[in-house]
Design a protein around this motif. Structure first.
Motif, PDB file in Angstrom:
ATOM      1  N   PRO A   1       0.783  -1.240   0.000  1.00 55.23           N
ATOM      2  CA  PRO A   1       0.000   0.000   0.000  1.00 55.23           C
ATOM      3  C   PRO A   1       0.814   1.288   0.000  1.00 55.23           C
ATOM      4  CG  PRO A   1      -1.008  -1.614   1.445  1.00 55.23           C
ATOM      5  CD  PRO A   1       0.293  -2.208   0.993  1.00 55.23           C
ATOM      6  N   ASP A   2       1.962   1.310   0.678  1.00 54.10           N
ATOM      7  CA  ASP A   2       2.763   2.533   0.719  1.00 54.10           C
ATOM      8  C   ASP A   2       3.381   2.873  -0.637  1.00 54.10           C
ATOM      9  OD1 ASP A   2       2.198   2.860   3.377  1.00 54.10           O
ATOM     10  OD2 ASP A   2       4.087   1.993   4.093  1.00 54.10           O
ATOM     11  N   HIS A   3       3.408   1.900  -1.536  1.00 51.86           N
ATOM     12  CA  HIS A   3       4.074   2.090  -2.828  1.00 51.86           C
ATOM     13  C   HIS A   3       3.126   2.029  -4.018  1.00 51.86           C
ATOM     14  CE1 HIS A   3       7.890   1.730  -0.695  1.00 51.86           C
ATOM     15  NE2 HIS A   3       7.420   0.644  -0.133  1.00 51.86           N
ATOM     16  N   TRP A   4       1.840   1.782  -3.784  1.00 55.40           N
ATOM     17  CA  TRP A   4       0.921   1.620  -4.910  1.00 55.40           C
ATOM     18  C   TRP A   4       0.932   2.828  -5.840  1.00 55.40           C
ATOM     19  CZ3 TRP A   4      -3.875  -0.444  -1.737  1.00 55.40           C
ATOM     20  CH2 TRP A   4      -3.650  -1.788  -1.417  1.00 55.40           C
ATOM     21  N   ALA A   5       0.921   4.027  -5.272  1.00 56.96           N
ATOM     22  CA  ALA A   5       0.868   5.231  -6.104  1.00 56.96           C
ATOM     23  C   ALA A   5       2.123   5.397  -6.956  1.00 56.96           C
ATOM     24  CB  ALA A   5       0.669   6.459  -5.231  1.00 56.96           C
ATOM     25  N   ASP A   6       3.225   4.762  -6.567  1.00 61.60           N
ATOM     26  CA  ASP A   6       4.471   4.878  -7.316  1.00 61.60           C
ATOM     27  C   ASP A   6       4.527   3.910  -8.496  1.00 61.60           C
ATOM     28  OD1 ASP A   6       5.317   6.705  -5.378  1.00 61.60           O
ATOM     29  OD2 ASP A   6       6.129   5.097  -4.114  1.00 61.60           O
ATOM     30  N   LEU A   7       3.611   2.964  -8.546  1.00 62.22           N
ATOM     31  CA  LEU A   7       3.678   1.919  -9.553  1.00 62.22           C
ATOM     32  C   LEU A   7       3.119   2.336 -10.899  1.00 62.22           C
ATOM     33  CD1 LEU A   7       2.531  -1.143  -7.391  1.00 62.22           C
ATOM     34  CD2 LEU A   7       4.871  -0.528  -8.029  1.00 62.22           C
ATOM     35  N   ASP A   8       2.149   3.255 -10.894  1.00 61.33           N
ATOM     36  CA  ASP A   8       1.462   3.570 -12.134  1.00 61.33           C
ATOM     37  C   ASP A   8       0.698   4.878 -11.985  1.00 61.33           C
ATOM     38  OD1 ASP A   8       0.583   2.187 -14.844  1.00 61.33           O
ATOM     39  OD2 ASP A   8      -1.224   3.093 -14.007  1.00 61.33           O
ATOM     40  N   ARG A   9       0.576   5.620 -13.069  1.00 64.55           N
ATOM     41  CA  ARG A   9      -0.152   6.884 -13.021  1.00 64.55           C
ATOM     42  C   ARG A   9      -1.616   6.682 -12.656  1.00 64.55           C
ATOM     43  NH1 ARG A   9       0.906   5.911 -18.526  1.00 64.55           N
ATOM     44  NH2 ARG A   9      -0.978   5.451 -19.767  1.00 64.55           N
ATOM     45  N   ASP A  10      -2.165   5.531 -13.018  1.00 67.35           N
ATOM     46  CA  ASP A  10      -3.566   5.267 -12.710  1.00 67.35           C
ATOM     47  C   ASP A  10      -3.799   4.997 -11.228  1.00 67.35           C
ATOM     48  OD1 ASP A  10      -4.181   5.588 -15.359  1.00 67.35           O
ATOM     49  OD2 ASP A  10      -4.240   3.442 -15.814  1.00 67.35           O
ATOM     50  N   TYR A  11      -2.715   4.819 -10.461  1.00 62.57           N
ATOM     51  CA  TYR A  11      -2.842   4.517  -9.036  1.00 62.57           C
ATOM     52  C   TYR A  11      -2.590   5.751  -8.156  1.00 62.57           C
ATOM     53  CZ  TYR A  11      -2.290  -0.422 -10.473  1.00 62.57           C
ATOM     54  OH  TYR A  11      -2.428  -1.663 -11.063  1.00 62.57           O
ATOM     55  N   LEU A  12      -2.504   6.936  -8.747  1.00 58.92           N
ATOM     56  CA  LEU A  12      -2.137   8.117  -7.972  1.00 58.92           C
ATOM     57  C   LEU A  12      -3.116   8.424  -6.853  1.00 58.92           C
ATOM     58  CD1 LEU A  12      -0.843  10.534 -10.770  1.00 58.92           C
ATOM     59  CD2 LEU A  12       0.503   9.194  -9.130  1.00 58.92           C
ATOM     60  N   ALA A  13      -4.389   8.074  -7.036  1.00 58.09           N
ATOM     61  CA  ALA A  13      -5.378   8.343  -5.989  1.00 58.09           C
ATOM     62  C   ALA A  13      -5.048   7.609  -4.695  1.00 58.09           C
ATOM     63  CB  ALA A  13      -6.775   7.952  -6.461  1.00 58.09           C
ATOM     64  N   CYS A  14      -4.280   6.518  -4.775  1.00 53.88           N
ATOM     65  CA  CYS A  14      -3.903   5.768  -3.569  1.00 53.88           C
ATOM     66  C   CYS A  14      -3.083   6.637  -2.613  1.00 53.88           C
ATOM     67  CB  CYS A  14      -3.107   4.527  -3.946  1.00 53.88           C
ATOM     68  SG  CYS A  14      -3.995   3.346  -5.000  1.00 53.88           S
ATOM     69  N   LYS A  15      -2.452   7.692  -3.168  1.00 49.65           N
ATOM     70  CA  LYS A  15      -1.635   8.588  -2.352  1.00 49.65           C
ATOM     71  C   LYS A  15      -2.241   9.978  -2.231  1.00 49.65           C
ATOM     72  CE  LYS A  15       3.141  10.296  -1.931  1.00 49.65           C
ATOM     73  NZ  LYS A  15       4.501  10.221  -2.533  1.00 49.65           N
ATOM     74  N   SER A  16      -2.826  10.476  -3.326  1.00 50.41           N
ATOM     75  CA  SER A  16      -3.290  11.862  -3.342  1.00 50.41           C
ATOM     76  C   SER A  16      -4.772  12.018  -3.038  1.00 50.41           C
ATOM     77  CB  SER A  16      -3.001  12.492  -4.707  1.00 50.41           C
ATOM     78  OG  SER A  16      -3.692  11.800  -5.745  1.00 50.41           O
ATOM     79  N   GLY A  17      -5.516  10.904  -2.998  1.00 47.55           N
ATOM     80  CA  GLY A  17      -6.947  10.993  -2.742  1.00 47.55           C
ATOM     81  C   GLY A  17      -7.256  11.491  -1.340  1.00 47.55           C
ATOM     82  N   HIS A  18      -8.424  12.125  -1.185  1.00 41.95           N
ATOM     83  CA  HIS A  18      -8.832  12.664   0.113  1.00 41.95           C
ATOM     84  C   HIS A  18     -10.046  11.943   0.694  1.00 41.95           C
ATOM     85  CE1 HIS A  18      -6.010  16.006  -0.045  1.00 41.95           C
ATOM     86  NE2 HIS A  18      -6.345  16.182  -1.310  1.00 41.95           N
ATOM     87  N   GLN A  19     -10.551  10.941  -0.024  1.00 40.42           N
ATOM     88  CA  GLN A  19     -11.677  10.145   0.467  1.00 40.42           C
ATOM     89  C   GLN A  19     -11.341   8.666   0.308  1.00 40.42           C
ATOM     90  OE1 GLN A  19     -15.255  11.558  -1.550  1.00 40.42           O
ATOM     91  NE2 GLN A  19     -15.651  12.944   0.156  1.00 40.42           N
ATOM     92  N   GLN A  20     -10.248   8.265   0.952  1.00 37.79           N
ATOM     93  CA  GLN A  20      -9.754   6.909   0.791  1.00 37.79           C
ATOM     94  C   GLN A  20     -10.317   5.955   1.850  1.00 37.79           C
ATOM     95  OE1 GLN A  20      -7.181   5.709  -1.809  1.00 37.79           O
ATOM     96  NE2 GLN A  20      -8.610   7.259  -2.563  1.00 37.79           N
ATOM     97  N   SER A  21     -10.345   4.689   1.486  1.00 34.20           N
ATOM     98  CA  SER A  21     -10.819   3.619   2.363  1.00 34.20           C
ATOM     99  C   SER A  21      -9.719   2.572   2.510  1.00 34.20           C
ATOM    100  CB  SER A  21     -12.069   2.965   1.773  1.00 34.20           C
ATOM    101  OG  SER A  21     -13.124   3.893   1.675  1.00 34.20           O
ATOM    102  N   PRO A  22      -9.731   1.834   3.637  1.00 37.98           N
ATOM    103  CA  PRO A  22     -10.694   1.828   4.741  1.00 37.98           C
ATOM    104  C   PRO A  22     -10.397   2.947   5.734  1.00 37.98           C
ATOM    105  CG  PRO A  22      -8.984   0.249   5.193  1.00 37.98           C
ATOM    106  CD  PRO A  22      -8.677   0.811   3.818  1.00 37.98           C
ATOM    107  N   ILE A  23     -11.262   3.057   6.760  1.00 39.39           N
ATOM    108  CA  ILE A  23     -11.055   4.052   7.808  1.00 39.39           C
ATOM    109  C   ILE A  23     -11.301   3.405   9.164  1.00 39.39           C
ATOM    110  CG2 ILE A  23     -11.722   5.985   6.326  1.00 39.39           C
ATOM    111  CD1 ILE A  23     -14.436   5.996   7.806  1.00 39.39           C
ATOM    112  N   ASP A  24     -10.902   4.115  10.204  1.00 35.94           N
ATOM    113  CA  ASP A  24     -11.256   3.722  11.568  1.00 35.94           C
ATOM    114  C   ASP A  24     -12.631   4.309  11.865  1.00 35.94           C
ATOM    115  OD1 ASP A  24     -10.911   2.681  14.218  1.00 35.94           O
ATOM    116  OD2 ASP A  24     -10.475   4.733  14.879  1.00 35.94           O
ATOM    117  N   LEU A  25     -13.587   3.468  12.183  1.00 38.64           N
ATOM    118  CA  LEU A  25     -14.967   3.890  12.396  1.00 38.64           C
ATOM    119  C   LEU A  25     -15.171   4.285  13.856  1.00 38.64           C
ATOM    120  CD1 LEU A  25     -16.485   0.957  10.378  1.00 38.64           C
ATOM    121  CD2 LEU A  25     -16.473   3.346   9.639  1.00 38.64           C
ATOM    122  N   PRO A  26     -15.657   5.482  14.119  1.00 38.45           N
ATOM    123  CA  PRO A  26     -15.868   5.909  15.502  1.00 38.45           C
ATOM    124  C   PRO A  26     -17.216   5.422  16.029  1.00 38.45           C
ATOM    125  CG  PRO A  26     -16.344   7.728  14.017  1.00 38.45           C
ATOM    126  CD  PRO A  26     -15.905   6.578  13.150  1.00 38.45           C
TER     127      PRO A  26
END
Length: 275
Positions: free
Chosen positions: A58-83
């Motif tokens: 997961p820490d490297h997914w965005a580095d693998l391909d331009r189509d994976y950039l959301a893995c690093k730059s996205g602001h609505q990513q999953s999963p999350i810690d649910l309160p």
């Protein structure tokens, strides 16, 4: 009682073709079939590169391909810690309309064990008045979502798609128990080899895979695997279901871990509706 038909082995090309028709990129899931390294040839279709949960995790997914950039730059990513103190919104409750299916096609796609459902199987959820049809479900170990920082043994993601092409995922936490569970006919026969498929003949009651009380966390998120596309409507049930410890151990021999770490909430609202 579901039964098992003989395994079938398919080529990577065949698996990819089937996935294009039957599989929504998992939310999880899309859990997409194992893909080879990217090759850029003028005039050829772009081939997504290999990714995994280890060296190319997961820490490297965005580095693998331009189509994976959301893995690093996205602001609505999953999963999350649910309160657990999420705001109570009864109007946010979704409808889950599940029943039995005649069979499931279990596939080891190199990232998870995925159960593909027959087309027009009639299972669906209704989110804010919009129906989403169930296409497949798959597993993660340990759970991807956590509640107040605490995870579960596993998590199953039911992946749906609307007529307009939108995605909605129903997540269910799974807690290990020494006793058998409704997942036994599925996980006990999970294909061992990548690209192997086993047909589980039913009927298989999908309602038995859900908790009796369906309190629901809801939020807007993304796929939990590359390309980490956002715009996914997430519902995670607040009560876990049991999974036999032996089945969890068997799955662990195939995938020692297959979970993306929790992502920042970034100001998103998580609501909770009672079942």
């Amino acid at each position: 009682m579901p039964s098992i038909r003989a395994s079938r082995f398919r080529s990577i090309a065949a698996v990819s073709a089937a996935a294009a028709v039957l599989v929504i990129p998992a939310c999880g899931g899309g859990e997409q079939p194992e893909l080879h390294s990217r090759v850029d040839i003028p005039g050829s279709a772009h081939v997504a590169p290999h990714w995994d949960y280890d060296a190319e995790g997961p820490d490297h997914w965005a580095d693998l391909d331009r189509d994976y950039l959301a893995c690093k730059s996205g602001h609505q990513q999953s999963p999350i810690d649910l309160p657990s103190h999420a705001r109570l919104e009864p109007s946010e409750h979704i409808t889950v309309d599940y029943h039995s299916v005649p069979e499931l096609a279990l596939v080891n796609n190199g990232h998870t064990v995925q159960a593909n459902l027959p087309a027009d199987n009639g299972n669906r959820i209704v989110v804010d008045g919009t129906p989403f049809d169930l296409a497949q479900f798959h597993f993660h170990l340990p759970s991807e979502h956590t509640v107040d920082g605490a995870g579960a043994t596993m998590e199953v993601h039911f992946v749906h798609k609307s007529a307009a092409g939108k995605s909605a995922v129903l997540g269910v936490l799974m807690q290990a128990t020494p006793d058998p569970s409704a997942f036994d006919p599925i996980l006990a026969f999970a294909p061992q080899a990548v690209d192997a498929e086993i047909t589980v003949t039913g009927p298989v009651d999908l309602r038995a895979l859900l908790p009796g009380v369906v309190d629901q966390f809801r939020y807007q998120g993304s796929l939990t695997t590359p390309p980490c596309s956002e715009g996914v409507s997430w519902t995670v049930l607040g009560n876990p279901v049991p999974v036999a410890a032996a089945d969890a151990d068997r799955y662990r021999t195939l995938f020692a871990h297959s979970n993306r770490p929790t992502q920042p909430l970034n100001g998103r609202t998580v609501t909770l509706a009672g079942g």
